[in-house]
Scaffold this motif. Structure first.
Motif, PDB file in Angstrom:
ATOM      1  N   ILE A  94       0.536  -0.999   0.245  1.00 38.64           N
ATOM      2  CA  ILE A  94      -0.009   0.071  -0.112  1.00 38.64           C
ATOM      3  C   ILE A  94       1.104   1.264  -0.472  1.00 38.64           C
ATOM      4  N   LEU A  95       1.992   1.296   0.655  1.00 34.39           N
ATOM      5  CA  LEU A  95       2.587   2.358   1.100  1.00 34.39           C
ATOM      6  C   LEU A  95       3.383   2.840  -0.626  1.00 34.39           C
ATOM      7  N   MET A  96       3.755   1.973  -1.022  1.00 29.45           N
ATOM      8  CA  MET A  96       4.402   1.917  -2.245  1.00 29.45           C
ATOM      9  C   MET A  96       3.815   1.900  -3.691  1.00 29.45           C
ATOM     10  N   LEU A  97       2.110   1.616  -3.328  1.00 27.57           N
ATOM     11  CA  LEU A  97       1.387   2.347  -4.497  1.00 27.57           C
ATOM     12  C   LEU A  97       1.327   3.732  -3.944  1.00 27.57           C
ATOM     13  N   LEU A 156       0.575   8.827   7.647  1.00 30.19           N
ATOM     14  CA  LEU A 156      -0.581   8.237   8.439  1.00 30.19           C
ATOM     15  C   LEU A 156      -0.203   6.194   8.610  1.00 30.19           C
ATOM     16  N   GLY A 157       0.660   6.857   9.692  1.00 32.57           N
ATOM     17  CA  GLY A 157       1.427   5.490  10.698  1.00 32.57           C
ATOM     18  C   GLY A 157       1.387   4.036  10.080  1.00 32.57           C
ATOM     19  N   PHE A 158       2.502   4.369   9.313  1.00 32.12           N
ATOM     20  CA  PHE A 158       3.153   3.340   8.728  1.00 32.12           C
ATOM     21  C   PHE A 158       4.255   2.456  10.013  1.00 32.12           C
ATOM     22  N   SER A 159       4.350   1.490   9.634  1.00 28.74           N
ATOM     23  CA  SER A 159       5.366   0.624  10.495  1.00 28.74           C
ATOM     24  C   SER A 159       6.821   1.614  10.202  1.00 28.74           C
ATOM     25  N   ASP A 160       7.657   1.184  11.154  1.00 29.61           N
ATOM     26  CA  ASP A 160       9.276   1.668  10.652  1.00 29.61           C
ATOM     27  C   ASP A 160       9.414   0.109   9.870  1.00 29.61           C
ATOM     28  N   ALA A 161       8.721  -1.000  10.631  1.00 27.66           N
ATOM     29  CA  ALA A 161       9.319  -1.564   9.344  1.00 27.66           C
ATOM     30  C   ALA A 161       9.057  -1.459   8.255  1.00 27.66           C
ATOM     31  N   ILE A 165      11.742  -0.915   4.715  1.00 24.66           N
ATOM     32  CA  ILE A 165      11.117  -1.890   3.102  1.00 24.66           C
ATOM     33  C   ILE A 165      11.778  -0.493   2.055  1.00 24.66           C
ATOM     34  N   PHE A 166      10.271   0.068   2.348  1.00 23.73           N
ATOM     35  CA  PHE A 166      10.445   1.384   0.954  1.00 23.73           C
ATOM     36  C   PHE A 166      11.333   1.830   0.419  1.00 23.73           C
ATOM     37  N   PHE A 167      12.433   2.331   1.225  1.00 25.55           N
ATOM     38  CA  PHE A 167      13.329   3.290   1.172  1.00 25.55           C
ATOM     39  C   PHE A 167      14.488   2.383   0.156  1.00 25.55           C
ATOM     40  N   VAL A 168      14.583   1.299   0.573  1.00 25.68           N
ATOM     41  CA  VAL A 168      15.588   0.356   0.714  1.00 25.68           C
ATOM     42  C   VAL A 168      15.283   0.071  -1.095  1.00 25.68           C
ATOM     43  N   VAL A 169      13.929   0.260  -1.155  1.00 30.54           N
ATOM     44  CA  VAL A 169      13.828  -0.470  -2.478  1.00 30.54           C
ATOM     45  C   VAL A 169      13.377   0.646  -3.402  1.00 30.54           C
ATOM     46  N   PHE A 170      13.042   1.841  -2.825  1.00 31.26           N
ATOM     47  CA  PHE A 170      12.620   2.898  -4.204  1.00 31.26           C
ATOM     48  C   PHE A 170      14.238   3.061  -4.930  1.00 31.26           C
ATOM     49  N   GLN A 171      15.373   2.917  -3.071  1.00 28.25           N
ATOM     50  CA  GLN A 171      16.624   3.610  -3.256  1.00 28.25           C
ATOM     51  C   GLN A 171      17.683   2.702  -4.744  1.00 28.25           C
TER      52      GLN A 171
END
Length: 264
Positions: A94-97, A156-161, A165-171
């Motif tokens: 959801i976060l990535m989309l 929106l309150g997404f967890s640190d984990a 994951i989002f930051f690593v995948v995006f980079q």
């Protein structure tokens, strides 16, 4: 000069890892075999890679802090708790989309609004794509575009984990998209953005201008009518016709010089 201070903001290990991964990959699966490893203007992009991390880091840090404050002030705590309680895989998807949808909108604005295009033109001025090309970008461009996509991530309150994951995948995905590799992802090409998909975004070809804005999911380009990709070929030419100057310093002031001349 105190070299310890300089090395303090250069993540040497991370850069070495990137070189060790993408250096051989670009030699084994090159999109443009004739392109040398030390291609034109690589020194300028190396400066972008090292120096930009300071203003971009500060800017994105401020965006993150503001987003957390907005989340605390405007988003019910029960909603944020329910988001964080979702399975990690679902949060991440959801976060990535959501982040990519906002990135798509901002990226498209940077191609549409003249004042924003003068900033974004620096990124498109590169005529040889490789992993290092991903770093040629004006700090304001990165702060506004990526920063906007981070607002829901922190509000929106997404967890640190999920955030990690989002930051690593995006980079890493960003580096892959710009790299000089011929990878199309086969039947998944319209599901996940590939180097082929993004290379056509950088093509110096009027038929492909203002296409393929999504950073990770071509879904948004398909829905909004901006998707275009030839999986049977790669662009012959990259870059733009705008007179973006060479050199890091001149590129930093270029958008504002153009604006002042236009206003005169």
């Amino acid at each position: 000069m105190d070299m310890d201070w300089l090395l303090g903001f250069i993540d040497v290990k991370a850069i070495l890892i990137v070189i060790l991964i993408f250096g051989p990959l670009e030699r084994m699966l090159p999109a443009r075999p004739q392109q040398p490893a030390l291609r034109r203007a690589w020194t300028t992009d190396a400066v972008h890679c090292v120096v930009n991390r300071i203003p971009i880091g500060i800017g994105l840090g401020l965006v993150a802090a503001l987003s957390i404050w907005l989340g605390d002030a405007a988003v019910p705590a029960s909603f944020r708790a329910s988001v964080a309680a979702q399975p990690l895989w679902l949060q991440t998807v959801i976060l990535m989309l959501l982040a990519d949808l906002i990135f798509y909108a901002m990226h498209r604005l940077f191609h549409t609004v003249p004042a924003l295009w003068r900033i974004h033109a620096i990124h498109h001025s590169i005529s040889d794509l490789d992993w290092l090309a991903a770093y040629r970008i004006h700090p304001l461009d990165q702060i506004l575009t990526k920063g906007a996509s981070l607002i829901p991530a922190f509000a929106l309150g997404f967890s640190d984990a999920a955030l990690a994951i989002f930051f690593v995948v995006f980079q890493w995905h960003t580096l892959l998209l710009h790299s000089n590799v011929r990878i199309g992802f086969g039947p998944f090409s319209w599901l996940v953005a590939s180097p082929c998909f993004h290379h056509w975004h950088h093509a110096n070809d009027p038929a492909h201008w203002n296409r393929n804005f999504a950073a990770q999911f071509p879904l948004w380009d398909i829905l909004f009518g901006t998707a275009q990709m030839r999986r049977d070929a790669m662009p012959d030419r990259y870059g733009i016709e705008d007179p973006v100057p060479p050199g890091y310093g001149r590129q930093m002031v270029y958008p504002f010089q153009r604006e002042s001349k236009d206003a005169a």
